[in-house]
Each structure stands twice: as C-alpha cells, then as structure tokens.
Scaffold this active site. Structure first.
Site, PDB file in Angstrom:
ATOM      1  N   GLU A  89       0.829  -1.207   0.000  1.00  0.00           N
ATOM      2  CA  GLU A  89       0.000   0.000   0.000  1.00  0.00           C
ATOM      3  C   GLU A  89       0.868   1.263   0.000  1.00  0.00           C
ATOM      4  O   GLU A  89       0.437   2.321  -0.432  1.00  0.00           O
ATOM      5  CB  GLU A  89      -0.923  -0.013   1.229  1.00  0.00           C
ATOM      6  CG  GLU A  89      -2.225   0.727   1.020  1.00  0.00           C
ATOM      7  CD  GLU A  89      -3.261   0.418   2.095  1.00  0.00           C
ATOM      8  OE1 GLU A  89      -4.380   0.041   1.743  1.00  0.00           O
ATOM      9  OE2 GLU A  89      -2.952   0.562   3.284  1.00  0.00           O
ATOM     10  N   HIS A 143       6.908 -26.944  -1.066  1.00  0.00           N
ATOM     11  CA  HIS A 143       6.245 -28.076  -1.721  1.00  0.00           C
ATOM     12  C   HIS A 143       5.097 -27.617  -2.608  1.00  0.00           C
ATOM     13  O   HIS A 143       4.304 -28.431  -3.076  1.00  0.00           O
ATOM     14  CB  HIS A 143       5.751 -29.063  -0.655  1.00  0.00           C
ATOM     15  CG  HIS A 143       6.880 -29.677   0.119  1.00  0.00           C
ATOM     16  ND1 HIS A 143       7.336 -30.951  -0.110  1.00  0.00           N
ATOM     17  CD2 HIS A 143       7.683 -29.170   1.087  1.00  0.00           C
ATOM     18  CE1 HIS A 143       8.355 -31.209   0.695  1.00  0.00           C
ATOM     19  NE2 HIS A 143       8.591 -30.141   1.437  1.00  0.00           N
ATOM     20  N   LYS A 147     -13.943   0.910  -4.003  1.00  0.00           N
ATOM     21  CA  LYS A 147     -15.031   1.391  -3.145  1.00  0.00           C
ATOM     22  C   LYS A 147     -16.067   2.148  -3.985  1.00  0.00           C
ATOM     23  O   LYS A 147     -17.266   1.943  -3.833  1.00  0.00           O
ATOM     24  CB  LYS A 147     -14.477   2.319  -2.058  1.00  0.00           C
ATOM     25  CG  LYS A 147     -13.644   1.607  -1.010  1.00  0.00           C
ATOM     26  CD  LYS A 147     -13.266   2.562   0.102  1.00  0.00           C
ATOM     27  CE  LYS A 147     -12.313   1.906   1.073  1.00  0.00           C
ATOM     28  NZ  LYS A 147     -11.704   2.839   2.004  1.00  0.00           N
TER      29      LYS A 147
HETATM   30  O1  PA5 Z   1      -3.294   1.770   5.939  1.00  0.00           O
HETATM   31  C1  PA5 Z   1      -4.389   2.314   5.856  1.00  0.00           C
HETATM   32  O2  PA5 Z   1      -4.515   3.506   6.127  1.00  0.00           O
HETATM   33  C2  PA5 Z   1      -5.640   1.532   5.460  1.00  0.00           C
HETATM   34  O3  PA5 Z   1      -5.348   0.219   5.174  1.00  0.00           O
HETATM   35  C3  PA5 Z   1      -6.676   1.603   6.577  1.00  0.00           C
HETATM   36  O4  PA5 Z   1      -6.104   1.043   7.733  1.00  0.00           O
HETATM   37  C4  PA5 Z   1      -7.945   0.849   6.228  1.00  0.00           C
HETATM   38  O5  PA5 Z   1      -8.440   1.265   5.002  1.00  0.00           O
HETATM   39  C5  PA5 Z   1      -8.998   1.059   7.319  1.00  0.00           C
HETATM   40  O6  PA5 Z   1      -9.345   2.401   7.447  1.00  0.00           O
HETATM   41  P1  PA5 Z   1     -10.106   2.928   8.738  1.00  0.00           P
HETATM   42  O7  PA5 Z   1      -9.173   2.874   9.883  1.00  0.00           O
HETATM   43  O8  PA5 Z   1     -10.538   4.335   8.433  1.00  0.00           O
HETATM   44  O9  PA5 Z   1     -11.310   2.020   8.961  1.00  0.00           O
END
Ligand code: PA5
Length: 430
Positions: A283, A304, A418
């Site tokens: 990410e 394996h 989303k």
């Molecule tokens: O790293 C990040 O910021 C994302 O993966 C969030 O943790 C994830 O989308 C969850 O978001 P939120 O904490 O607003 O529910």
C-alpha cells in the site's frame, strides 16, 4: 540486534552499485526524519516507541485487565492495519492456535471481510461466551468494519442490555474526528487514540495493536522498549544501518528488473506477519505505475507448492528471509528400529538443526537458480524482538518509498473499488 546478510545478492548487482546509492539513501532518510517528504503529515509513527509506559499505555493495560477478567472473547473489529497489525503480533507471540489455549481470552477478528459465512460462524462461536468489542477504525465509515460494528453492537446489547454493553465496548479511533469518534462520545464508550499523524498500516504500535495484544497476554511495555531500541539503533546515516541496507537492496533489485519481493519465513506463526508486511510495502509503494509486488511464502510448507516456481519459473523475483534465533526448548528426533523412512541418520538431532539445514540448502539452491536472497536475523521470538521488527520494517519502508519516488503514506488506489461498489449498492451520491 537486527542483522542483514548481504552475501547472496550479488548475482546481477555489485558492491560499488550499492555504495553508489549512498547519497540517495541518505536523502530519503533525511526527508523522512526531517518531515520534508511527500505525506509528511503522516510520520507520527517515527516517534511512537517509548521506554516507559505512557498514560495511554497505562489505560490500555487497565482496559485489557478488565477484558481479561470479564470476557472469554474479545472481538476485534477492523480492516487493513487495524486487523493485520494486532493479528500479526498475537499469532507470532502467542501462536496461531492461541484461541485453543485456555490461558488468555480468545481473540476473534471481524469486519475484515464481507463474508456471510464468517459472520454467522462468529455469532455461533459467541454463543454462551462472555465477550467484549474493540472497534478499530480511524474514519468509522470503512464499509467492512462499519457493517460488523452495527451487527455486533446490537448483539452485545441484546445479550447484556444497554448499560452493561456500553462497558464492554472499547473504541480505537481518531481523537477528534470521524464517525466512530462521534459514536464513542455519544454512547460513552471507553476510547483510545489513533494519532492523526499515523496511518493505518503504520499503527501497530498505537492502541490499534496494543490493546488486543495486551488482552492476549502480550507484554506491551517490552514490545515498545524493543521498538524504542530499534528507533535509536537505526537512527544512523550510513550503510551500517540495516534499514539502509534493506531499502537500498530492494530498490536495486527493482531497478535490475525484479518485479516481486518474496518474504519467506520458516515459522508458521509468522503467516499474518507476512500479511502485515505485505500491506505495509504494497500500500505504501504500489503507486504511479511503480513498486515491487510483495508476496509471502511459509517455508518449508510452500517449498512443496511454490518451490518449483521459485527455482525455475520466471526470473523476476528476489527473496527476503526472516530468521529468528533457534528455540531454547529443543525437540529431538527419535530412533525407529525399522527405519523404513530412512531417517535414522538423524537420530538425536534436534528439529531446529534440520530446519537450519533446510534454510541453508534452500538458500543456496535459490541463489544458484538466479534468485537473490536477503536473510534478516531478528533474534529470539519475544516482545522486544517483534517491537524492533515492526519499527525496522516501517522505517525501511519509508526510506525505500522515498527512494522509489512515491508518497508512502497515501492510498488513492483503494478508493476505486469502493467507488464501484458504492455505485452498484446504490449509495446516495455515487
Ligand atoms: O493503511 C491504511 O490507512 C488503510 O489500510 C486503513 O487502515 C484501512 O483502510 C482502514 O481504514 P479505517 O481505519 O478508516 O477504517
């Protein structure tokens, strides 16, 4: 002490090439440390580690003790870092089968999928058990945890009534903003903070990770001490810094045409840690058409299944191997008088001796097969070590992403799925 072994990476690279990146790594580290790089309003995680408990940590420990006293189960609701961070630490330190042991409350995770089966199974598992909720979300509007929150808070209220349910609901969210903060304030739920300058995937050393860990019986003070030790030791601007070595080597591998980094580990309990690492790097770096694709493998099990691909498939991967110190309690291989499996030559050897040889044998086979390998040693599996490990990877990720030329702290791509989903669901405004 974190140690990175660089002796098996020189297939297509050379030491002078690594040393040539010195100015680049230095600049990336400075950008991060001085808060001058893109996304600089999300670098609060650099300063989270502490040697002594903070007021928030003391409150986390008190809440964890209450949950340990009054609950058989803690249901942790969250997705992304709010799910992977706590689960990674708990599975690595308490074992992936921790819920089968009776020493600590069980920890179930919810709100990290949209599976009806998973939700219904959770409800079944909660029948006849005392439980509490830890709702973790910075925004409070992320679809998966928000749906789980709706369902589980009503389940809790039906079970205990409004007043008692209130006392069993713990929230971890932004200190001032967002839907979950508003809910916590209005409902009177005990709440903990995700600092505004810490993003989800860098949040494991906040209440996000610390409250579920403390409920699972993990010593969070020792974990923070480990992270603080790493913060000090890794605050070095030279190639003696293992975070520099890792950040530079993975960038050089990428530039040499490697498309994937395979994180391997020989501990089954590290599977979720692999997931946490995957989110951290995936990410943070996968944007602007760039970035190594982070994948994970558990050895020897996956030798394996994926072993063939690693050995002789497309030569576009390199490996990073997590190594931990050998266990203190040894298990010895016994004799079998018939010896039909031919293993008597190992009689009296310990299991970790065999594991070490499997690691060394795999390493040289993969290197010979054209896959550079970077083993990183972290010491014994304990709270301090895992605190160090979390900080090491977060720092390396920040430096590496700045070397790559991307903002490590945003995730604009996540919005696309989303948007489509909301449109198909008929959400107003989409
Ligand atoms: O790293 C990040 O910021 C994302 O993966 C969030 O943790 C994830 O989308 C969850 O978001 P939120 O904490 O607003 O529910």
């Amino acid at each position: 002490m974190i140690e990175l072994d660089m002796s098996n990476v020189w297939g297509e690279l050379s030491l002078p090439q690594l040393l040539e990146t010195e100015k680049e790594v230095f600049a990336a580290h400075q950008l991060l440390a001085e808060g001058k790089g893109p996304g600089n309003d999300f670098i609060g995680w650099l300063d989270l580690p502490v040697m002594e408990d903070t007021a928030e940590m003391i409150r986390i420990k008190q809440a964890a003790e209450r949950i340990r006293q009054d609950s058989d189960v803690l249901v942790v609701i969250g997705i992304g870092g709010s799910y992977l961070g706590p689960r990674a630490a708990i599975e690595l330190l308490r074992g992936q089968n921790h819920n089968l042991k009776n020493s600590d409350p069980q920890i179930f995770f919810a709100g990290n999928n949209l599976s009806t089966r998973a939700y219904q199974e959770l409800c079944e598992l909660l029948e006849g058990k005392d439980f509490s909720l830890n709702i973790i979300s910075k925004s409070g509007t992320t679809t998966e945890p928000a749906i789980a929150t709706r369902a589980l808070r009503w389940l809790l209220e039906r079970r205990y009534g409004t007043e008692k349910a209130r006392k069993r609901t713990y929230v971890t969210t932004d200190p001032a903003n967002g839907a979950l903060r508003q809910m916590a304030n209005e409902e009177g739920w005990e709440s903990f903070i995700i600092p505004p300058n810490v993003g989800g995937r860098f949040s494991v050393l906040t209440a996000v990770g610390l409250l579920p860990m403390a409920v699972a019986g993990i010593d969070i003070t020792a974990m923070m001490r480990g992270a603080a030790k790493a913060a000090k030791e890794l605050d070095v601007r030279s190639f003696e810094n293992p975070a520099w070595q890792y950040a530079a080597l993975r960038n050089l591998q990428y530039r040499a045409g490697k498309a994937m980094e395979l994180l391997c580990f020989y501990e089954p309990d590290a599977r979720m840690l692999g997931g946490w690492w995957q989110q951290l790097f995936g990410e943070s770096e996968g944007k602007d058409g760039k970035g190594l694709f982070p994948v994970t493998a558990e050895f020897t099990a996956d030798l394996h299944s994926l072993g063939q691909m690693i050995q002789q498939g497309q030569r576009n991967i390199f490996e990073t191997v997590l190594r931990f110190a050998p266990p203190k309690n040894k298990t010895t291989i016994e004799v079998d008088w018939k010896d039909l499996d031919g293993l008597n030559y190992l009689e009296g050897r310990t299991l970790d001796f065999v594991e070490e040889k499997a690691f060394l044998g795999t390493l040289s086979a993969h290197v010979d097969g054209g896959v550079p390998v970077i083993p990183i040693s972290f010491g014994e599996i304990c709270e301090e070590t895992i605190g160090e490990l979390f900080y090491f990877f977060q720092l390396s990720c920040g430096i590496s992403a700045y070397m790559l030329g991307v903002n490590p702290f945003n995730q604009p791509g996540v919005e696309f799925y989303k948007r489509n989903m909301f449109k198909l669901l008929g959400k107003p405004g989409y």
